[in-house]
Write a protein that holds these residues in place. Structure first.
Motif, PDB file in Angstrom:
ATOM      1  N   THR A 178       0.844  -1.193   0.000  1.00 12.34           N
ATOM      2  CA  THR A 178       0.000   0.000   0.000  1.00 12.34           C
ATOM      3  C   THR A 178       0.879   1.243   0.000  1.00 12.34           C
ATOM      4  O   THR A 178       2.014   1.214   0.487  1.00 12.34           O
ATOM      5  CB  THR A 178      -0.923   0.020   1.228  1.00 12.34           C
ATOM      6  N   ILE A 179       0.328   2.326  -0.528  1.00 10.98           N
ATOM      7  CA  ILE A 179       1.033   3.623  -0.572  1.00 10.98           C
ATOM      8  C   ILE A 179       0.366   4.521   0.449  1.00 10.98           C
ATOM      9  O   ILE A 179      -0.838   4.820   0.323  1.00 10.98           O
ATOM     10  CB  ILE A 179       0.978   4.234  -1.983  1.00 10.98           C
ATOM     11  N   GLU A 180       1.107   4.957   1.443  1.00 11.38           N
ATOM     12  CA  GLU A 180       0.533   5.714   2.555  1.00 11.38           C
ATOM     13  C   GLU A 180       1.345   6.982   2.814  1.00 11.38           C
ATOM     14  O   GLU A 180       2.540   7.048   2.529  1.00 11.38           O
ATOM     15  CB  GLU A 180       0.507   4.857   3.827  1.00 11.38           C
ATOM     16  N   LEU A 181       0.651   7.962   3.377  1.00 11.65           N
ATOM     17  CA  LEU A 181       1.317   9.207   3.774  1.00 11.65           C
ATOM     18  C   LEU A 181       2.082   8.985   5.080  1.00 11.65           C
ATOM     19  O   LEU A 181       1.739   8.137   5.896  1.00 11.65           O
ATOM     20  CB  LEU A 181       0.286  10.322   3.970  1.00 11.65           C
ATOM     21  N   THR A 182       3.112   9.782   5.258  1.00 10.93           N
ATOM     22  CA  THR A 182       3.866   9.753   6.505  1.00 10.93           C
ATOM     23  C   THR A 182       4.141  11.185   6.951  1.00 10.93           C
ATOM     24  O   THR A 182       4.229  12.101   6.121  1.00 10.93           O
ATOM     25  CB  THR A 182       5.203   9.005   6.330  1.00 10.93           C
ATOM     26  N   CYS A 187       2.960  -8.302   4.131  1.00 10.40           N
ATOM     27  CA  CYS A 187       3.206  -9.724   4.311  1.00 10.40           C
ATOM     28  C   CYS A 187       4.187  -9.948   5.473  1.00 10.40           C
ATOM     29  O   CYS A 187       4.802  -8.991   5.982  1.00 10.40           O
ATOM     30  CB  CYS A 187       3.761 -10.326   3.029  1.00 10.40           C
ATOM     31  N   GLU A 188       4.344 -11.169   5.861  1.00  8.30           N
ATOM     32  CA  GLU A 188       5.260 -11.476   6.966  1.00  8.30           C
ATOM     33  C   GLU A 188       6.694 -11.157   6.545  1.00  8.30           C
ATOM     34  O   GLU A 188       7.177 -11.623   5.518  1.00  8.30           O
ATOM     35  CB  GLU A 188       5.140 -12.963   7.341  1.00  8.30           C
ATOM     36  N   GLY A 189       7.361 -10.368   7.346  1.00  8.56           N
ATOM     37  CA  GLY A 189       8.731  -9.945   7.033  1.00  8.56           C
ATOM     38  C   GLY A 189       8.788  -8.866   5.978  1.00  8.56           C
ATOM     39  O   GLY A 189       9.869  -8.602   5.422  1.00  8.56           O
ATOM     40  N   GLY A 190       7.636  -8.219   5.690  1.00  4.39           N
ATOM     41  CA  GLY A 190       7.598  -7.173   4.674  1.00  4.39           C
ATOM     42  C   GLY A 190       8.341  -5.925   5.106  1.00  4.39           C
ATOM     43  O   GLY A 190       8.383  -5.573   6.290  1.00  4.39           O
TER      44      GLY A 190
END
Length: 230
Positions: free
Chosen positions: A67-71, A84-87
Motif C-alpha cells: 500500500t502507498i501511505e502518507l507519513t 506480508c510477513e517480514g515485509g
C-alpha cells in the motif's frame, strides 16, 4: 520468487515506455538518513539508480501486495508498506505537494491487482452498455398483430389518401362496378308499360315531323312569290 538480475537490468535500461521517472529521497527502515536516487517506474517495477542515465539499477521494488501511505516524518513524504510477513517499508520524499500526489497515484495504480480490478470494472461497464443498447434496439422493434395490419381496399374503392373524405364515406372510382352499383342504387326504379313508352315517343316524333313539314312549306312559299311578281 526467483529474480533474474540480468533480465531486470536489461529491462531497466531498455526502451520500454516509462510510466514515471524523477528524483526522490529514499531511506529504509534501519537508517534514518535519506539518500537521493533517480527512480524509474515501468509497470509494477520501481527501479532506482545512483545517477540518471546509469545502466544498472541499485535496486528494484516490486509493487505487489503493498500500500502507498502518507507519513508525517518529512514534508511531502510517503511510504511503501508491504503487509506480508517480514515485509519491508520504504520511505520516500519529494520536493512539492504536486509531485508527491503524482508519485503516490502512479505507484498505487501500478500493481497487477489494481489492473485486474480496472479491467473487471471496464468489462462491467461494457456489459451494461451493450445490455442497454440491446434493450433500446428491442424497444424500437414493434410487433403488429394480424388484426392491426393494413388491409388492401376492395377494387373500385381505392382513393387518394391526400384527398380526405368525410368520415363514413367511401369514394368509388368512376366506371367501376362499385361506382355503377352505387349510382343504380340512388336512381328510383319504376316499371312503365311498353305501350305508354311507344305512345309518348310516337307523339314526340309526330310533332317534330309536323313542324318540319311546316318549315318546308314556308320556304317554298318564299321562293315562289318573287316569280309571281315578275
Amino acid at each position: 520468487m526467483k529474480i533474474n538480475e540480468k533480465n531486470l537490468c536489461a529491462f531497466a535500461s531498455s526502451a520500454t515506455p516509462v510510466d514515471r521517472e524523477g528524483w526522490l529521497d529514499m531511506r529504509g527502515e534501519v537508517g534514518k538518513s535519506y539518500q537521493r536516487r533517480w527512480f524509474t517506474l515501468k509497470g509494477n517495477l520501481l527501479f532506482y539508480f545512483d545517477k540518471k542515465g546509469d545502466k544498472e539499477p541499485v535496486g528494484v521494488i516490486i509493487l505487489e501486495g503493498c500500500t502507498i501511505e502518507l507519513t508525517e516524518e518529512e514534508s511531502y513524504s510517503f511510504k511503501i508498506v508491504f503487509h506480508c510477513e517480514g515485509g519491508r517499508t520504504y520511505f520516500l520524499c519529494t520536493n512539492s505537494q504536486a509531485s508527491m500526489e503524482a508519485w503516490m497515484k502512479a505507484l498505487a495504480c501500478a500493481s497487477y491487482d489494481y489492473m485486474k480490478l480496472m479491467v473487471a470494472e471496464l468489462q462491467r461497464q461494457l456489459d451494461e452498455a451493450q445490455a442497454e443498447e440491446a434493450a433500446e434496439a428491442a424497444a424500437l422493434v414493434t410487433v403488429t398483430s394480424p388484426e392491426d395490419e393494413p388491409k388492401v381496399p376492395p377494387r373500385g374503392q381505392r382513393y387518394n389518401p391526400f384527398n380526405k373524405a368525410p368520415e363514413g364515406e367511401t369514394k368509388a372510382v368512376p366506371g367501376s362496378r362499385h361506382h355503377k352499383e352505387s349510382v343504380k342504387s340512388e336512381l328510383p326504379r319504376k316499371k312503365v308499360p311498353f305501350r305508354d313508352i311507344h305512345k309518348s315517343y310516337g307523339r314526340k316524333i309526330l310533332s317534330d315531323r309536323s313542324e318540319w313539314r311546316a318549315r318546308l312549306r314556308m320556304r317554298d312559299d318564299a321562293v315562289e312569290r318573287p316569280l309571281i311578281q315578275l
